[in-house]
Design a protein around this motif. Structure first.
Motif, PDB file in Angstrom:
ATOM      1  N   SER A  10       0.864  -1.176   0.000  1.00 43.70           N
ATOM      2  CA  SER A  10       0.000   0.000   0.000  1.00 43.70           C
ATOM      3  C   SER A  10       0.905   1.232   0.000  1.00 43.70           C
ATOM      4  N   VAL A  11       0.949   1.910  -1.126  1.00 44.71           N
ATOM      5  CA  VAL A  11       1.775   3.116  -1.242  1.00 44.71           C
ATOM      6  C   VAL A  11       0.852   4.250  -1.651  1.00 44.71           C
ATOM      7  N   LEU A  12       0.504   5.077  -0.680  1.00 46.27           N
ATOM      8  CA  LEU A  12      -0.496   6.105  -0.942  1.00 46.27           C
ATOM      9  C   LEU A  12       0.144   7.343  -1.559  1.00 46.27           C
ATOM     10  N   PRO A  13      -0.680   8.173  -2.235  1.00 41.81           N
ATOM     11  CA  PRO A  13      -0.125   9.387  -2.834  1.00 41.81           C
ATOM     12  C   PRO A  13       0.681  10.194  -1.825  1.00 41.81           C
ATOM     13  N   ASN A  14       1.753  10.788  -2.307  1.00 40.39           N
ATOM     14  CA  ASN A  14       2.656  11.602  -1.502  1.00 40.39           C
ATOM     15  C   ASN A  14       3.542  10.781  -0.574  1.00 40.39           C
ATOM     16  N   ASN A  15       3.495   9.463  -0.689  1.00 39.14           N
ATOM     17  CA  ASN A  15       4.376   8.606   0.107  1.00 39.14           C
ATOM     18  C   ASN A  15       5.366   7.913  -0.803  1.00 39.14           C
ATOM     19  N   THR A  16       6.530   7.682  -0.258  1.00 34.63           N
ATOM     20  CA  THR A  16       7.533   6.958  -1.039  1.00 34.63           C
ATOM     21  C   THR A  16       7.879   5.620  -0.400  1.00 34.63           C
ATOM     22  N   ILE A  17       7.275   5.321   0.734  1.00 35.24           N
ATOM     23  CA  ILE A  17       7.459   4.002   1.338  1.00 35.24           C
ATOM     24  C   ILE A  17       6.079   3.386   1.591  1.00 35.24           C
ATOM     25  N   PRO A  18       6.009   2.062   1.580  1.00 31.88           N
ATOM     26  CA  PRO A  18       4.707   1.430   1.794  1.00 31.88           C
ATOM     27  C   PRO A  18       4.213   1.634   3.217  1.00 31.88           C
ATOM     28  N   ASN A  19       2.894   1.686   3.374  1.00 33.60           N
ATOM     29  CA  ASN A  19       2.271   1.712   4.683  1.00 33.60           C
ATOM     30  C   ASN A  19       2.028   0.264   5.109  1.00 33.60           C
ATOM     31  N   SER A  20       2.818  -0.216   6.059  1.00 31.70           N
ATOM     32  CA  SER A  20       2.748  -1.634   6.405  1.00 31.70           C
ATOM     33  C   SER A  20       1.570  -1.967   7.313  1.00 31.70           C
ATOM     34  N   MET A  21       0.835  -0.938   7.775  1.00 36.94           N
ATOM     35  CA  MET A  21      -0.360  -1.191   8.578  1.00 36.94           C
ATOM     36  C   MET A  21      -1.595  -1.408   7.694  1.00 36.94           C
ATOM     37  N   SER A  22      -1.508  -0.977   6.458  1.00 31.07           N
ATOM     38  CA  SER A  22      -2.666  -1.041   5.574  1.00 31.07           C
ATOM     39  C   SER A  22      -2.834  -2.442   4.993  1.00 31.07           C
ATOM     40  N   GLU A  53      -5.092  -2.571   2.345  1.00 36.10           N
ATOM     41  CA  GLU A  53      -5.691  -2.251   1.045  1.00 36.10           C
ATOM     42  C   GLU A  53      -4.561  -1.926   0.092  1.00 36.10           C
ATOM     43  N   TYR A  54      -4.305  -2.849  -0.785  1.00 36.36           N
ATOM     44  CA  TYR A  54      -3.088  -2.760  -1.589  1.00 36.36           C
ATOM     45  C   TYR A  54      -3.356  -2.102  -2.928  1.00 36.36           C
ATOM     46  N   ASN A  55      -2.472  -1.208  -3.294  1.00 37.29           N
ATOM     47  CA  ASN A  55      -2.605  -0.534  -4.580  1.00 37.29           C
ATOM     48  C   ASN A  55      -1.352  -0.692  -5.432  1.00 37.29           C
ATOM     49  N   TRP A  56      -0.348  -1.432  -4.906  1.00 41.59           N
ATOM     50  CA  TRP A  56       0.912  -1.515  -5.647  1.00 41.59           C
ATOM     51  C   TRP A  56       1.335  -2.976  -5.694  1.00 41.59           C
ATOM     52  N   LEU A  57       1.245  -3.549  -6.871  1.00 40.87           N
ATOM     53  CA  LEU A  57       1.398  -4.992  -7.050  1.00 40.87           C
ATOM     54  C   LEU A  57       2.657  -5.270  -7.867  1.00 40.87           C
ATOM     55  N   THR A  58       3.446  -6.234  -7.430  1.00 42.24           N
ATOM     56  CA  THR A  58       4.767  -6.396  -8.045  1.00 42.24           C
ATOM     57  C   THR A  58       5.111  -7.853  -8.370  1.00 42.24           C
ATOM     58  N   PHE A  59       6.003  -8.016  -9.339  1.00 44.11           N
ATOM     59  CA  PHE A  59       6.735  -9.257  -9.622  1.00 44.11           C
ATOM     60  C   PHE A  59       8.158  -9.047  -9.085  1.00 44.11           C
ATOM     61  N   ASN A  60       8.587  -9.847  -8.165  1.00 43.12           N
ATOM     62  CA  ASN A  60       9.939  -9.728  -7.611  1.00 43.12           C
ATOM     63  C   ASN A  60      10.245  -8.284  -7.185  1.00 43.12           C
ATOM     64  N   GLY A  61       9.261  -7.651  -6.582  1.00 47.11           N
ATOM     65  CA  GLY A  61       9.480  -6.328  -6.003  1.00 47.11           C
ATOM     66  C   GLY A  61       9.423  -5.174  -6.983  1.00 47.11           C
ATOM     67  N   LYS A  62       9.174  -5.444  -8.249  1.00 46.79           N
ATOM     68  CA  LYS A  62       9.114  -4.374  -9.247  1.00 46.79           C
ATOM     69  C   LYS A  62       7.781  -4.432  -9.982  1.00 46.79           C
ATOM     70  N   ALA A  63       7.182  -3.275 -10.143  1.00 46.41           N
ATOM     71  CA  ALA A  63       5.968  -3.185 -10.950  1.00 46.41           C
ATOM     72  C   ALA A  63       6.355  -2.927 -12.402  1.00 46.41           C
ATOM     73  N   GLY A  64       5.583  -3.509 -13.322  1.00 50.63           N
ATOM     74  CA  GLY A  64       5.776  -3.185 -14.723  1.00 50.63           C
ATOM     75  C   GLY A  64       5.546  -1.694 -14.946  1.00 50.63           C
ATOM     76  N   PRO A  65       6.323  -1.104 -15.867  1.00 49.57           N
ATOM     77  CA  PRO A  65       7.290  -1.696 -16.775  1.00 49.57           C
ATOM     78  C   PRO A  65       8.701  -1.847 -16.188  1.00 49.57           C
ATOM     79  N   ALA A  66       8.862  -1.581 -14.877  1.00 51.17           N
ATOM     80  CA  ALA A  66      10.207  -1.691 -14.294  1.00 51.17           C
ATOM     81  C   ALA A  66      10.568  -3.151 -13.976  1.00 51.17           C
ATOM     82  N   SER A  67       9.610  -4.053 -14.074  1.00 53.29           N
ATOM     83  CA  SER A  67       9.912  -5.478 -13.872  1.00 53.29           C
ATOM     84  C   SER A  67      10.876  -5.938 -14.973  1.00 53.29           C
TER      85      SER A  67
END
Ligand code: CU
Length: 234
Positions: free
Chosen positions: A13-25, A27-41
């Motif tokens: 969960s990485v909300l607008p204006n944040n650069t680190i995930p909120n580990s209490m949340s 509700e996930y909005n940032w989904l990754t393969f091996n820690g990278k979201a496309g197109p950076a995968s």
């Protein structure tokens, strides 16, 4: 097996204006393969004719129907246990549930750049954000502006409400209307040896829990391996 890949499915969960995930949340909005979201995968590169295994493990709290274009695979393993060949199901989508792992295998006989992704639309959108702190590092407002400048047609300010006077400056500000297309392209920013030779604007179509399975002829494959060697030597 000629090549054996591991893909760990993760969600944050990485909300607008944040650069680190909120580990209490949860509700996930940032989904990754091996820690990278496309197109950076990182695309999975292989030579035509090779037998390929991809092991997919789900470390998150959602199920993911992982879908491969271009091939019909065998599902050969579950949670690390190889199954008897007589019961290998064939298909092109493996549902990898929470705490599950699935091994798929196929013969990479068709040359091409094939999409490989979770098929839940939300999971390939990643909030439809142009940039995210977790994949790209913190953006300064100037960098955020530049990022928007790289993507014609993606000017948030023209689309949004008075309550958010300058959405262009907010990393991960959701865009509402766009999922994929050339206007989302950021080819240069995600360039790496494994993306060599992809068509212009390819990155605009690879978002979220997604990458490419690239089946190459030997000369192309050798070129990519050479680029990797050079990158490693730097
Ligand atoms: Cu998913």
């Amino acid at each position: 097996m000629d090549r054996d890949f591991l893909i760990a499915l993760q969600e944050y969960s990485v909300l607008p204006n944040n650069t680190i995930p909120n580990s209490m949340s949860m509700e996930y909005n940032w989904l990754t393969f091996n820690g990278k979201a496309g197109p950076a995968s990182t695309p999975l590169v292989m030579k035509q004719g090779e037998r390929i295994r991809i092991r997919i493990i789900n470390l998150g709290m959602d199920h993911h129907p992982i879908h491969l274009h271009g091939f019909t695979f065998w599902e050969t393993g579950r949670e690390g246990a190889r199954q008897p060949e007589a019961i290998w199901p064939r298909g092109n989508t493996a549902l990898v549930g929470v705490a599950q792992a699935r091994d798929i295998e196929f013969i990479a006989d068709r040359v091409g750049d094939w999409m490989f992704h979770c098929h839940l639309p939300h999971h390939m959108m990643n909030q439809m954000a142009s940039r995210g702190g977790v994949t790209n590092g913190p953006l300064t407002p100037a960098e955020a502006m530049k990022a928007m400048g790289d993507m014609p047609g993606m000017d948030h300010a023209s689309m949004h409400n008075a309550a958010v006077p300058d959405p262009n400056k907010i990393p991960l500000y959701p865009q509402d209307a766009f999922m994929e297309g050339p206007m989302m392209a950021m080819d240069k920013d995600v360039e790496k040896p494994e993306t060599f030779g992809l068509p212009k604007n390819w990155s605009g179509f690879v978002g979220g829990m997604m990458t490419l399975v690239r089946v190459m002829q030997p000369e192309m494959f050798d070129k990519v391996m050479e680029l990797k060697r050079q990158a490693g030597a730097k």
